[in-house]
Write an enzyme that holds these catalytic residues in place. Structure first.
Site, PDB file in Angstrom:
ATOM      1  N   LEU A 130     117.197 133.661 -31.193  1.00 57.26           N
ATOM      2  CA  LEU A 130     117.973 132.516 -31.688  1.00 57.26           C
ATOM      3  C   LEU A 130     117.299 131.899 -32.903  1.00 57.26           C
ATOM      4  O   LEU A 130     117.962 131.438 -33.829  1.00 57.26           O
ATOM      5  CB  LEU A 130     118.095 131.451 -30.590  1.00 57.26           C
ATOM      6  N   ALA A 131     115.977 131.842 -32.878  1.00 58.64           N
ATOM      7  CA  ALA A 131     115.203 131.246 -33.968  1.00 58.64           C
ATOM      8  C   ALA A 131     113.806 131.844 -33.960  1.00 58.64           C
ATOM      9  O   ALA A 131     113.312 132.295 -32.918  1.00 58.64           O
ATOM     10  CB  ALA A 131     115.135 129.730 -33.809  1.00 58.64           C
ATOM     11  N   ALA A 133     109.854 131.013 -35.581  1.00 55.93           N
ATOM     12  CA  ALA A 133     108.993 130.067 -36.290  1.00 55.93           C
ATOM     13  C   ALA A 133     107.612 130.677 -36.493  1.00 55.93           C
ATOM     14  O   ALA A 133     107.377 131.846 -36.177  1.00 55.93           O
ATOM     15  CB  ALA A 133     108.914 128.759 -35.513  1.00 55.93           C
ATOM     16  N   SER A 134     106.698 129.874 -37.021  1.00 52.38           N
ATOM     17  CA  SER A 134     105.386 130.394 -37.384  1.00 52.38           C
ATOM     18  C   SER A 134     104.548 130.758 -36.164  1.00 52.38           C
ATOM     19  O   SER A 134     103.709 131.654 -36.226  1.00 52.38           O
ATOM     20  CB  SER A 134     104.637 129.355 -38.226  1.00 52.38           C
ATOM     21  N   ALA A 136     105.989 130.940 -32.678  1.00 55.54           N
ATOM     22  CA  ALA A 136     106.738 131.570 -31.590  1.00 55.54           C
ATOM     23  C   ALA A 136     108.166 131.846 -32.031  1.00 55.54           C
ATOM     24  O   ALA A 136     108.600 131.408 -33.103  1.00 55.54           O
ATOM     25  CB  ALA A 136     106.733 130.654 -30.363  1.00 55.54           C
ATOM     26  N   LYS A 152     110.924 131.012 -24.849  1.00 54.31           N
ATOM     27  CA  LYS A 152     110.061 130.883 -26.027  1.00 54.31           C
ATOM     28  C   LYS A 152     108.834 131.766 -25.834  1.00 54.31           C
ATOM     29  O   LYS A 152     108.166 131.699 -24.789  1.00 54.31           O
ATOM     30  CB  LYS A 152     109.649 129.424 -26.216  1.00 54.31           C
ATOM     31  N   ASP A 287     106.559 115.409 -33.659  1.00 51.79           N
ATOM     32  CA  ASP A 287     107.027 116.499 -34.525  1.00 51.79           C
ATOM     33  C   ASP A 287     108.554 116.425 -34.636  1.00 51.79           C
ATOM     34  O   ASP A 287     109.254 117.419 -34.474  1.00 51.79           O
ATOM     35  CB  ASP A 287     106.592 117.850 -33.956  1.00 51.79           C
TER      36      ASP A 287
END
Length: 524
Positions: A130-131, A133-134, A136, A152, A287
Site C-alpha cells: 500500500l505504501a 517508506a524509508s 518500512a 507493516k 510525527d
C-alpha cells in the site's frame, strides 16, 4: 576498512560532487589551511552546471542517498532552532515515499517473525505494498477472523546500512565541529546523536505498537481523534499488524469539500487535539505530518481525525507543562518581564542572568510579531524565536520541547491549509486558562497530596539509613520514637516544599503539611 563501507563512502562522495555540497563547507569561515583545500579538489576546476539554492541541493542529495539519509533529513527538519530557515524549509519537504523492496522478502520476513505461513495467519494478503517508506513498507491483509488489517514490515538488512551511514555522519560532524565555529554552533554531533536514537527506536515496531495503544486509550470514544487497534498476538519487533483505517487524506481538499466537511471545525479540532495531548495527557504524537493524518468519512459535519504511525512520541514533565502554559499566556498578554522571570525561576536559563537584558531581548523579538493580526501569528515560530533568544543567554533547549515545537508547526500548517482564517489563539487560550485553573482545584491538590504521602515511607527510610550511617552511638530507649517524629516531620517538610513549588506556594495542602512537619520536628 570493510569494502562495503568504502563503496558507501564513494557513493556519498559522488553525490556531494554532483550537488556541489562542498560549497556549503567552503562558505563557512574556515582556517587558512582548509581554504587551500578547495583549490586542490579536482572537481572544483570543472565547469559548473545550473547552481541550485543550498537548501534544495541538500534535499536532493539526501533523496539521492536513499532511505537512511532521507530519514536523517526529516529528523534534521525538526531542529529549526539550529538550522537556517531556507535549509529547514527544504528538509521539511522530504517525502517518505521510496521504492518498495521485493514482496518475496517481505513475505519471508513476516513468516519468520510470526513463526507461521501467510496462509495460516491471513485469509487474504496483498503482495503489492500500500505504501513504502524509508524504514518500512505496508501491505493490506485480512485476518482469519475477518478483520481488515495492514501489515507493516521493517526493510530487511537495514541495521548494517544504518550503522555504516551513522559512522560516516559522526565522522563528518566531528570534522565540521573542529573546522568551523559556525558549525560548532549548529552542534552537528548532537544532531546525529538525536538521529541515531530516533532511527533505532523506529526499528522496533513493538515500541510503535505500545505508543499506538496508549494514544488509542487516551482518546477512547473521543469525537476528536480515532487511533486504530493493534493486534498484539500477531505483532513482533519487525512486523506490526494493525487495524486498517478508511479515511480521506487530510491534504485531499477536493474530497473533503465534496463530502461537505466542516473545515473550520476540522481545523479547530486539530488544535484542540494537540493541546489535549500536551497538557491533559503529556503524551503527544510527534510525527503528525500530513501523510500520517486522515479524516473519517462517517460524519463530515462533525469531523474526526484518524492518526497512524506513532513511532515518534513526545512527553513532558509537569514542570515542562507549567513552563509552556505560563509562558504562552504571558506572551499573548505581552508580559515580557514575566516571561523572563519564568525562564530564570524554572532553571531554563542560569540564575545569574540579568533579567532586564533578557526581558529586552524577548521584547525585541516579539513586538514585531504581535503587530500582526492574531490569526497570522504562529505559535510554533513564536516558540522558535523564544528558544533562539534564550540560547543567547545559555539556555539548553530540551529535546522534548524541540519535538513539541516541530509538532506545533505541523498542526499550524495543516490547520491553516484547511481553514486559512484559523485563529489559534482564540482556540488555545480557553484551553490553557482552564488547564491552569484546574491545577488549583481541590481535586488536583488532593491528588498531589496523595502522591506526596505515598513517598513518605521512602523518604523516611532514606533519611533513617543516612542517619544510621552518620551516627553509630547507642541511643536511649525513648530516642527511637523521637527520631521517628523527626524523620516524619522532615519528610513532611520535604513533601510540603515539593507540593508548594508545584503550586507556587498558593495551595493549602502545602501549608498544612508544612505546619505538621514543623510541629513534629519541634516536639523532638
Amino acid at each position: 576498512m570493510k569494502l562495503i563501507a568504502t563503496r558507501r563512502l564513494w557513493r556519498i562522495l559522488r553525490v556531494v560532487i554532483r550537488y556541489r555540497l562542498d560549497d556549503l563547507l567552503f562558505a563557512l569561515p574556515l582556517p587558512g589551511y582548509l581554504r587551500i583545500l578547495q583549490w586542490l579538489l579536482p572537481w572544483r576546476w570543472l565547469p559548473r552546471g545550473k547552481t541550485l539554492p543550498r537548501g534544495e541541493a541538500l534535499r536532493l542529495a539526501l533523496e539521492d542517498l536513499g532511505p537512511v539519509f532521507i530519514k536523517f533529513g526529516q529528523i534534521l527538519s525538526t531542529r529549526r532552532d539550529l538550522l537556517p530557515p531556507d535549509i529547514a524549509d527544504e528538509m521539511a519537504k522530504l517525502q517518505d515515499q521510496v521504492p518498495p523492496f521485493p514482496s518475496e522478502q517481505s513475505i519471508k520476513l513476516i513468516e519468520e517473525q510470526l513463526g507461521a505461513s501467510i496462509a495460516e495467519v491471513f485469509s487474504s494478503f496483498s503482495s503489492t505494498p500500500l505504501a513504502s517508506a524509508s524504514i518500512a513498507q505496508v501491505h493490506a491483509a485480512q485476518l482469519k477472523s475477518g478483520e481488515d488489517v495492514v501489515v507493516k514490515v521493517i526493510r530487511p538488512g537495514l541495521k548494517p546500512i544504518i550503522a555504516q551511514d551513522l559512522a560516516w555522519l559522526f565522522l563528518l560532524a566531528g570534522i565540521a565541529e573542529r573546522a568551523s565555529p559556525d558549525a560548532r554552533r549548529l552542534r552537528p554531533r548532537e544532531v546525529v546523536s538525536d538521529y541515531e536514537k530516533t532511527i533505532y527506536d523506529e526499528l522496533d515496531l513493538l515500541r510503535e505498537a505500545a505508543n499506538t495503544s496508549q494514544l488509542r486509550r487516551n482518546f477512547s470514544d473521543s469525537p476528536l481523534l480515532y487511533v486504530p487497534q493493534i493486534y498484539w498476538q500477531w505483532s513482533r519487533p519487525k512486523v506490526l499488524v494493525m487495524e486498517r483505517i478508511y479515511g480521506v487524506p487530510v491534504t485531499d481538499m477536493a474530497t473533503l469539500v465534496d463530502q461537505g466537511t466542516d473545515l473550520k471545525k476540522l481545523a479547530e479540532r486539530g488544535v484542540e487535539i494537540f493541546f489535549t495531548q500536551v497538557f491533559r495527557d503529556s503524551f503527544f504524537h510527534a510525527d503528525m505530518h500530513p501523510g500520517n493524518i486522515f479524516v473519517s468519512t462517517r460524519t463530515p459535519w462533525d469531523p474526526q481525525y484518524i492518526a497512524i504511525d506513532c513511532g515518534i512520541i513526545g512527553t513532558l514533565t509537569p514542570e515542562d507543562q507549567d513552563y509552556l502554559a505560563r509562558n504562552l499566556l504571558a506572551f499573548f498578554k505581552r508580559d515580557y518581564r514575566k516571561v523572563a522571570q519564568l525562564h530564570i525561576d524554572s532553571g531554563w536559563v542560569p540564575s545569574d542572568t540579568r533579567i532586564n537584558e533578557f526581558e529586552s531581548a524577548i521584547r525585541t523579538v516579539c513586538e514585531p510579531i504581535f503587530e500582526r493580526p492574531l490569526k497570522e501569528i504562529s505559535f510554533g515560530h513564536l516558540l522558535l524565536h523564544l528558544f533562539q533568544t534564550a540560547r543567547r543567554f545559555n539556555m539548553e533547549v530540551q529535546p522534548q520541547l524541540v519535538l513539541l515545537q516541530k509538532t506545533l508547526l505541523n498542526i499550524e500548517g495543516l490547520g491553516r491549509q484547511l481553514y486559512p482564517d484559523l485563529d489559534l489563539w482564540s482556540t488555545a487560550q480557553p484551553y490553557l486558562e482552564r488547564w491552569m485553573r484546574e491545577r488549583y482545584m481541590p481535586k488536583h491538590a488532593l491528588a498531589q497530596l496523595q502522591q506526596q504521602f505515598e513517598r513518605l515511607p521512602h523518604l523516611a527510610n532514606t533519611m533513617q539509613a543516612s542517619l544510621e550511617n552518620f551516627n553509630h552511638r547507642p541511643e536511649p530507649k525513648a530516642q527511637p520514637q523521637r527520631w521517628l517524629n523527626t524523620l516524619l516531620g522532615a519528610s513532611l517538610l520535604v513533601a510540603s516544599a515539593q507540593l508548594g513549588l508545584t503550586f507556587h506556594l498558593e495551595a493549602w495542602p502545602a501549608w498544612l503539611m508544612l505546619s505538621a512537619g514543623l510541629c513534629l520536628v519541634l516536639r523532638r
